[in-house]
Design a protein around this motif. Structure first.
Motif, PDB file in Angstrom:
ATOM      1  N   ASP A   1      -8.236  -0.805   9.789  1.00 18.78           N
ATOM      2  CA  ASP A   1      -8.903   0.423   9.340  1.00 18.78           C
ATOM      3  C   ASP A   1      -9.057   0.449   7.817  1.00 18.78           C
ATOM      4  OD1 ASP A   1      -8.809   1.226  12.002  1.00 18.78           O
ATOM      5  OD2 ASP A   1      -6.858   2.189  11.735  1.00 18.78           O
ATOM      6  N   CYS A   2      -9.440  -0.688   7.267  1.00 17.99           N
ATOM      7  CA  CYS A   2      -9.627  -0.766   5.800  1.00 17.99           C
ATOM      8  C   CYS A   2      -8.373  -0.396   5.016  1.00 17.99           C
ATOM      9  CB  CYS A   2     -10.805   0.095   5.349  1.00 17.99           C
ATOM     10  SG  CYS A   2     -12.370  -0.791   5.339  1.00 17.99           S
ATOM     11  N   THR A   3      -7.211  -0.717   5.572  1.00 18.41           N
ATOM     12  CA  THR A   3      -5.953  -0.616   4.823  1.00 18.41           C
ATOM     13  C   THR A   3      -5.147  -1.897   5.061  1.00 18.41           C
ATOM     14  OG1 THR A   3      -4.603   0.304   6.625  1.00 18.41           O
ATOM     15  CG2 THR A   3      -5.826   1.888   5.265  1.00 18.41           C
ATOM     16  N   ALA A   4      -4.217  -2.173   4.156  1.00 21.29           N
ATOM     17  CA  ALA A   4      -3.314  -3.318   4.302  1.00 21.29           C
ATOM     18  C   ALA A   4      -2.010  -2.799   4.896  1.00 21.29           C
ATOM     19  CB  ALA A   4      -3.072  -3.989   2.961  1.00 21.29           C
ATOM     20  N   ALA A   5      -1.837  -2.954   6.211  1.00 20.92           N
ATOM     21  CA  ALA A   5      -0.727  -2.294   6.903  1.00 20.92           C
ATOM     22  C   ALA A   5       0.558  -3.118   6.838  1.00 20.92           C
ATOM     23  CB  ALA A   5      -1.132  -1.999   8.349  1.00 20.92           C
ATOM     24  N   LEU A   6       1.092  -3.214   5.623  1.00 21.05           N
ATOM     25  CA  LEU A   6       2.333  -3.953   5.387  1.00 21.05           C
ATOM     26  C   LEU A   6       3.090  -3.266   4.256  1.00 21.05           C
ATOM     27  CD1 LEU A   6       0.911  -7.574   5.486  1.00 21.05           C
ATOM     28  CD2 LEU A   6       2.634  -6.679   7.071  1.00 21.05           C
TER      29      LEU A   6
ATOM     30  N   LEU B   1       4.926  -9.300   2.022  1.00 16.82           N
ATOM     31  CA  LEU B   1       5.205 -10.389   2.964  1.00 16.82           C
ATOM     32  C   LEU B   1       4.496 -10.127   4.283  1.00 16.82           C
ATOM     33  CD1 LEU B   1       9.083 -10.631   2.378  1.00 16.82           C
ATOM     34  CD2 LEU B   1       7.236 -11.711   1.067  1.00 16.82           C
ATOM     35  N   ASP B   2       4.145 -11.183   4.992  1.00 15.44           N
ATOM     36  CA  ASP B   2       3.577 -10.980   6.332  1.00 15.44           C
ATOM     37  C   ASP B   2       4.718 -10.761   7.331  1.00 15.44           C
ATOM     38  OD1 ASP B   2       4.655 -13.455   6.984  1.00 15.44           O
ATOM     39  OD2 ASP B   2       2.720 -14.487   7.002  1.00 15.44           O
TER      40      ASP B   2
ATOM     41  N   GLY C   1       7.599 -12.961   7.126  1.00 13.54           N
ATOM     42  CA  GLY C   1       8.363 -13.008   5.874  1.00 13.54           C
ATOM     43  C   GLY C   1       7.786 -13.935   4.818  1.00 13.54           C
ATOM     44  N   ARG C   2       6.543 -14.398   5.038  1.00 11.26           N
ATOM     45  CA  ARG C   2       5.918 -15.290   4.054  1.00 11.26           C
ATOM     46  C   ARG C   2       5.111 -14.482   3.045  1.00 11.26           C
ATOM     47  NH1 ARG C   2       3.642 -18.696   9.043  1.00 11.26           N
ATOM     48  NH2 ARG C   2       2.730 -16.624   9.238  1.00 11.26           N
ATOM     49  N   SER C   3       5.198 -14.874   1.791  1.00 14.83           N
ATOM     50  CA  SER C   3       4.482 -14.151   0.731  1.00 14.83           C
ATOM     51  C   SER C   3       2.973 -14.317   0.909  1.00 14.83           C
ATOM     52  CB  SER C   3       4.911 -14.684  -0.637  1.00 14.83           C
ATOM     53  OG  SER C   3       4.319 -13.919  -1.660  1.00 14.83           O
ATOM     54  N   LEU C   4       2.270 -13.191   0.948  1.00 12.43           N
ATOM     55  CA  LEU C   4       0.823 -13.243   1.165  1.00 12.43           C
ATOM     56  C   LEU C   4       0.073 -13.532  -0.134  1.00 12.43           C
ATOM     57  CD1 LEU C   4       0.381 -10.280   3.633  1.00 12.43           C
ATOM     58  CD2 LEU C   4      -0.377 -12.629   4.038  1.00 12.43           C
ATOM     59  N   PHE C   5       0.479 -12.870  -1.215  1.00 10.81           N
ATOM     60  CA  PHE C   5      -0.280 -12.918  -2.475  1.00 10.81           C
ATOM     61  C   PHE C   5       0.490 -13.628  -3.593  1.00 10.81           C
ATOM     62  CE2 PHE C   5      -1.462  -9.063  -0.163  1.00 10.81           C
ATOM     63  CZ  PHE C   5      -2.844  -9.074  -0.217  1.00 10.81           C
ATOM     64  N   GLY C   6       1.707 -14.123  -3.294  1.00 15.99           N
ATOM     65  CA  GLY C   6       2.614 -14.503  -4.367  1.00 15.99           C
ATOM     66  C   GLY C   6       3.116 -13.241  -5.044  1.00 15.99           C
ATOM     67  N   ALA C   7       4.036 -13.386  -5.966  1.00 19.02           N
ATOM     68  CA  ALA C   7       4.645 -12.207  -6.596  1.00 19.02           C
ATOM     69  C   ALA C   7       4.063 -11.953  -7.984  1.00 19.02           C
ATOM     70  CB  ALA C   7       6.152 -12.392  -6.707  1.00 19.02           C
ATOM     71  N   ILE C   8       3.830 -10.676  -8.282  1.00 19.98           N
ATOM     72  CA  ILE C   8       3.667 -10.254  -9.677  1.00 19.98           C
ATOM     73  C   ILE C   8       5.088 -10.131 -10.211  1.00 19.98           C
ATOM     74  CG2 ILE C   8       2.781  -8.510 -11.270  1.00 19.98           C
ATOM     75  CD1 ILE C   8       0.882  -7.548  -9.105  1.00 19.98           C
ATOM     76  N   ASP C   9       5.428 -10.874 -11.235  1.00 21.87           N
ATOM     77  CA  ASP C   9       6.819 -10.899 -11.710  1.00 21.87           C
ATOM     78  C   ASP C   9       6.777 -10.977 -13.231  1.00 21.87           C
ATOM     79  OD1 ASP C   9       9.502 -11.139 -12.098  1.00 21.87           O
ATOM     80  OD2 ASP C   9       9.758 -12.903 -10.815  1.00 21.87           O
ATOM     81  N   GLN C  10       6.955  -9.821 -13.866  1.00 22.26           N
ATOM     82  CA  GLN C  10       6.704  -9.713 -15.309  1.00 22.26           C
ATOM     83  C   GLN C  10       7.864  -9.083 -16.050  1.00 22.26           C
ATOM     84  OE1 GLN C  10       2.906  -7.411 -14.532  1.00 22.26           O
ATOM     85  NE2 GLN C  10       2.315  -8.686 -16.279  1.00 22.26           N
ATOM     86  N   ARG C  11       7.861  -9.332 -17.331  1.00 16.22           N
ATOM     87  CA  ARG C  11       8.865  -8.766 -18.222  1.00 16.22           C
ATOM     88  C   ARG C  11       8.150  -7.878 -19.232  1.00 16.22           C
ATOM     89  NH1 ARG C  11      11.677 -12.232 -22.842  1.00 16.22           N
ATOM     90  NH2 ARG C  11       9.532 -12.970 -22.790  1.00 16.22           N
TER      91      ARG C  11
END
Lengths: 330, 330
Positions: A213-218, A308-309, A312-322
């Motif tokens: 329905d045009c949403t990311a259900a996770l 994660l799907d 448990g696998r990362s879908l987009f990789g992580a945004i990981d910032q300082r």
């Protein structure tokens, strides 16, 4: 299909096709040099990229190399249009409640959007330079879509087909600059520094049944300094789905290829899910204890956002910032 | 030096160098294919473009052709950043006065800006497609600058050197959509359809002495359906010059090459100068007669915006457009 942009001396970087497990990547200059070039001609380019992706997945592609998120720019290092919704109205209602204001009933039917800076977008592992800690540094964890050309007057049901890619967003916000600027009546500008995006953008089919329905259900999983901060469900309590948001943004204008459209901070009524921004937690504390207890971010703090799907696998990789102090002259 | 963008099948068109009298032009693919490409590498590209411009002016350049504004796209047909100020505070004060509201004193010292749609900009002679006349169709005549890369934390005095080009703007506005959207608190989106720009962008030296204190000290001449509507002085009553506006927009972010920064509707205290938008005339009528007498625009109406030098020669060419009903599916 998963796509990324390798940082290069060029402002727009180099388009990469990435394996589903985010381990290997390949440049495709013979198809499209940059993400924007691919989006400008998506109908012709997409099948050719998918062919590369299939061969890469099967290990049949020459020239593949290890995929390193730290070397990635934002999927679109600069974009012509970055418009962010506020689709989780629960969040908006909380903001108002915390300052004792009534939310107009129209907010449940008429979407709220603002336009963000798109000329200078941050890669997933880039430091986040902010001039002053006192500005009230906060994250906003979101999902965004990238569209092709969407003509003025597009309806919600027509909109779905214009969604070509999905990404994660950290829509960095400077909370203490917001009240003063909103009081001026023209919306956000200074309270919104450069926005960050996930290492890869993915086609909706990558989400399988979770693209619904045009949403990311996770759930969107947010950590601050290694501690879980929230895992709100992006498919729950999204008052306006991406189709409705696209209808809204094309009421009086065209949205051109490469338009990035964000969901706004993900926010659930189920408080056990936690939040995707500090401001919301502070509002909940305000309502519960009469005072906010969680501080905004300080220089050196790290924020990690991932999805994660079901396996448990990362879908987009992580945004990981300082977060770092901005050094003038850089 | 005067530059333009010829409309071509490519989304970004083709960069042209144009003579000062706006009569002849030449493409320069050997230097830069597009305006954005030139701005991305301005330090290296500008001297080479000036060399072409000098030879073209002397009639020594091969391959020159007649310059036809109707074949031009906006100088930047799409841009990564279009931010519009509201630098003529007289105008803002009038808006407030007409609705009986006090303007905060801080408006005289703290600039107001909003971010406009930059993915779909109109050429100088393009029709202006609007879905519905009842939206309250209005012009806003302005001057804009284009910058190179401006780092976060740039001061007003440093800002001057980042101004590379000047243009005229018609920041089309849908007045009847503004109150409802501003009430939502996030600023403008739907009330701002695609913005139009002059046939050419010019380097500041073209204005000679009229480029003064980071303002364009010349009248902006506005006609509606062939009748003079206003000729406010752009160099008078500009509370915030472009240097101050650049300082404002880079407080918390970088502005990247090709940033378009507008002055906001030009507006003078001297009422004999007329206005650069219908809304202002309506407010003055409201204050004088107790009712607005001038209507907003209708389909078929034409708006022409131009700026002449002291000798009466057109500096930027004219923005000359017709308002039309948007036909869905186009």
């Amino acid at each position: 299909m998963k796509l990324a942009t390798l940082r290069t001396p060029s402002r727009d970087g180099q388009l990469l096709v990435v394996t589903r497990d985010l381990k290997r990547a390949v440049a495709v200059p013979q198809i499209a040099g940059t993400m924007q070039a691919a989006l400008d001609d998506w109908g012709r380019v997409e099948p050719r990229l998918r062919e590369v992706a299939d061969r890469l997945e099967r290990g049949e592609y020459q020239g593949a190399f290890e995929f390193d998120p730290a070397r990635m720019a934002a999927p679109l290092p600069r974009a012509y249009h970055w418009v962010d919704g506020s689709a989780y109205v629960n969040h908006v209602e909380l903001v108002r409640k915390a300052r004792g204001a009534e939310m107009p009933a129209s907010f449940w039917t008429d979407p709220l959007v603002y336009q963000g800076g798109s000329d200078d977008l941050l890669g997933p592992c880039d430091d986040v330079p902010i001039p002053d800690e006192s500005f009230g540094i906060d994250l906003e964890g979101e999902v965004a879509v990238i569209t092709d050309d969407v003509p003025m007057g597009t309806t919600r049901s027509q909109a779905r087909d214009h969604i070509k890619l999905l990404m994660l967003v950290n829509d960095w916000s400077l909370r203490n600059l917001i009240p003063g600027e909103l009081a001026k009546g023209f919306g956000f500008y200074q309270p919104k520094p450069a926005t960050a995006f996930s290492p890869v953008a993915v086609t909706p089919d990558v989400l399988g049944d979770a693209w619904r329905d045009c949403t990311a259900a996770l759930p969107l999983i947010v950590h601050i300094n290694g501690v879980l901060f929230g895992r709100p469900e992006a498919g729950v309590d999204m008052t306006f789905d991406f189709g409705r948001l696209i209808e809204h943004i094309t009421k009086t204008r065209n949205a051109r290829a490469g338009t990035i459209l964000g969901s706004g901070t993900i926010s659930n009524y189920d408080r056990t899910r936690g939040s995707a921004c500090i401001a919301e937690r502070r509002m909940l504390e305000q309502l519960e204890y009469g005072e906010a207890r969680t501080s905004f971010l300080r220089f050196g703090d790290r924020v990690r956002i991932e999805m994660l799907d079901a396996q448990g696998r990362s879908l987009f990789g992580a945004i990981d910032q300082r977060v770092v102090k901005h050094a003038p002259g850089r």
